[in-house]
Design a protein around this motif. Sequence first.
Motif, PDB file in Angstrom:
ATOM      1  N   THR A 150       0.822  -1.214   0.000  1.00 14.13           N
ATOM      2  CA  THR A 150       0.000   0.000   0.000  1.00 14.13           C
ATOM      3  C   THR A 150       0.850   1.255   0.000  1.00 14.13           C
ATOM      4  O   THR A 150       0.600   2.186  -0.786  1.00 14.13           O
ATOM      5  CB  THR A 150      -0.938   0.002   1.219  1.00 14.13           C
ATOM      6  OG1 THR A 150      -1.824  -1.121   1.132  1.00 14.13           O
ATOM      7  CG2 THR A 150      -1.763   1.282   1.265  1.00 14.13           C
ATOM      8  N   ILE A 151       1.849   1.306   0.868  1.00 14.85           N
ATOM      9  CA  ILE A 151       2.662   2.534   0.905  1.00 14.85           C
ATOM     10  C   ILE A 151       3.492   2.675  -0.364  1.00 14.85           C
ATOM     11  O   ILE A 151       3.748   3.797  -0.831  1.00 14.85           O
ATOM     12  CB  ILE A 151       3.557   2.623   2.160  1.00 14.85           C
ATOM     13  CG1 ILE A 151       4.631   1.529   2.177  1.00 14.85           C
ATOM     14  CG2 ILE A 151       2.733   2.596   3.428  1.00 14.85           C
ATOM     15  CD1 ILE A 151       5.707   1.757   3.225  1.00 14.85           C
ATOM     16  N   ALA A 152       3.917   1.538  -0.950  1.00 18.36           N
ATOM     17  CA  ALA A 152       4.663   1.620  -2.202  1.00 18.36           C
ATOM     18  C   ALA A 152       3.828   2.294  -3.279  1.00 18.36           C
ATOM     19  O   ALA A 152       4.303   3.178  -4.006  1.00 18.36           O
ATOM     20  CB  ALA A 152       5.078   0.223  -2.651  1.00 18.36           C
ATOM     21  N   GLY A 157       4.140   6.128  -5.130  1.00 14.12           N
ATOM     22  CA  GLY A 157       3.750   6.153  -6.527  1.00 14.12           C
ATOM     23  C   GLY A 157       4.333   5.037  -7.373  1.00 14.12           C
ATOM     24  O   GLY A 157       4.485   5.195  -8.595  1.00 14.12           O
ATOM     25  N   GLN A 158       4.645   3.903  -6.752  1.00 11.95           N
ATOM     26  CA  GLN A 158       5.240   2.805  -7.501  1.00 11.95           C
ATOM     27  C   GLN A 158       4.214   2.115  -8.403  1.00 11.95           C
ATOM     28  O   GLN A 158       3.100   1.809  -7.974  1.00 11.95           O
ATOM     29  CB  GLN A 158       5.835   1.780  -6.539  1.00 11.95           C
ATOM     30  CG  GLN A 158       6.980   2.326  -5.696  1.00 11.95           C
ATOM     31  CD  GLN A 158       8.169   2.714  -6.548  1.00 11.95           C
ATOM     32  OE1 GLN A 158       8.849   1.862  -7.102  1.00 11.95           O
ATOM     33  NE2 GLN A 158       8.420   4.004  -6.658  1.00 11.95           N
ATOM     34  N   GLU A 159       4.608   1.858  -9.636  1.00  9.25           N
ATOM     35  CA  GLU A 159       3.727   1.196 -10.589  1.00  9.25           C
ATOM     36  C   GLU A 159       3.901  -0.319 -10.576  1.00  9.25           C
ATOM     37  O   GLU A 159       3.061  -1.050 -11.106  1.00  9.25           O
ATOM     38  CB  GLU A 159       3.980   1.730 -12.001  1.00  9.25           C
ATOM     39  CG  GLU A 159       3.656   3.206 -12.150  1.00  9.25           C
ATOM     40  CD  GLU A 159       3.863   3.689 -13.572  1.00  9.25           C
ATOM     41  OE1 GLU A 159       3.881   2.849 -14.496  1.00  9.25           O
ATOM     42  OE2 GLU A 159       4.008   4.909 -13.762  1.00  9.25           O
ATOM     43  N   GLY A 179      -1.662  -8.446  -3.452  1.00  5.94           N
ATOM     44  CA  GLY A 179      -2.493  -8.121  -4.597  1.00  5.94           C
ATOM     45  C   GLY A 179      -3.770  -7.403  -4.212  1.00  5.94           C
ATOM     46  O   GLY A 179      -4.186  -6.446  -4.878  1.00  5.94           O
ATOM     47  N   ASP A 180      -4.394  -7.851  -3.134  1.00  4.52           N
ATOM     48  CA  ASP A 180      -5.638  -7.220  -2.684  1.00  4.52           C
ATOM     49  C   ASP A 180      -5.419  -5.780  -2.232  1.00  4.52           C
ATOM     50  O   ASP A 180      -6.343  -4.960  -2.285  1.00  4.52           O
ATOM     51  CB  ASP A 180      -6.241  -8.027  -1.537  1.00  4.52           C
ATOM     52  CG  ASP A 180      -6.791  -9.373  -1.990  1.00  4.52           C
ATOM     53  OD1 ASP A 180      -7.003  -9.553  -3.208  1.00  4.52           O
ATOM     54  OD2 ASP A 180      -7.000 -10.249  -1.120  1.00  4.52           O
ATOM     55  N   ALA A 181      -4.194  -5.485  -1.778  1.00  2.00           N
ATOM     56  CA  ALA A 181      -3.903  -4.143  -1.267  1.00  2.00           C
ATOM     57  C   ALA A 181      -3.703  -3.124  -2.383  1.00  2.00           C
ATOM     58  O   ALA A 181      -3.773  -1.914  -2.137  1.00  2.00           O
ATOM     59  CB  ALA A 181      -2.662  -4.183  -0.378  1.00  2.00           C
TER      60      ALA A 181
END
Length: 234
Positions: A150-152, A157-159, A179-181
């Motif tokens: 989530t924080i990534a 802004g990590q893609e 994946g759910d996050a």
Amino acid sequence: MSAPWTEWDHIVKIDPDKSLVDGESYEDVCRTGTDAIEVGGTTGMTEEKMQAVVEACSEHDVPLYIEPGVDATVVHTDSLDGYLIPIVFNAGDVSWMTGAHKEWVRIDDGIDWARTNTEAYIVLNPDSSVATYTQANCDLDAEDVAAYATIAERMFGQEIVYVEYSGTFGDPEIVAAAGDALDEATLFYGGGIHDYDSAHEMGERADTVVVGDLVHDEGVDAVRETVRGATDAS
């Protein structure tokens, strides 16, 4: 226009410090049906080794990326589609968040920023080389990994978020939690993918399955099975 990796089910990661199975070529690897080739490894990297693999793979119509390792060894050529730069979010050594990247920028004035993207790694195999080098805290449960994912995505802004078990098959529940996050980021999974079933299982939880050791240890027929598994899971 969406990023190319949003369409990938499968990646082969080639380690230039390792050989292929006897009788097999990089052309054979590129013809396995994989969606992309990443070239990189944790140890033993040299520009010459990297160059040889990039040149061999660039002759074939498969997206080709360099993933710099510990010593940030890269080559610059128009035949590459780009560079995928690891940022280890659970690293104990903060160099693997910014320090190593700063050093690469300092010594390399040829970086093509238009083709450079980052991967938010979450390293989870404590016995792996990457965990040792980055001093990663691998004692994480599903909630921890989901929070890192989530924080990534949300804060940094990590893609790409990359759950990396490096050499061992991971916990499917942890991968599913990552994946759910995520909302829009692409989830890569790597570690212990060795046949159709393992690729299919993780392909149901991650967007993209990454195969590395398999191509060096067992060869292209085994890789093709993982391509089928990941594709069928998508």
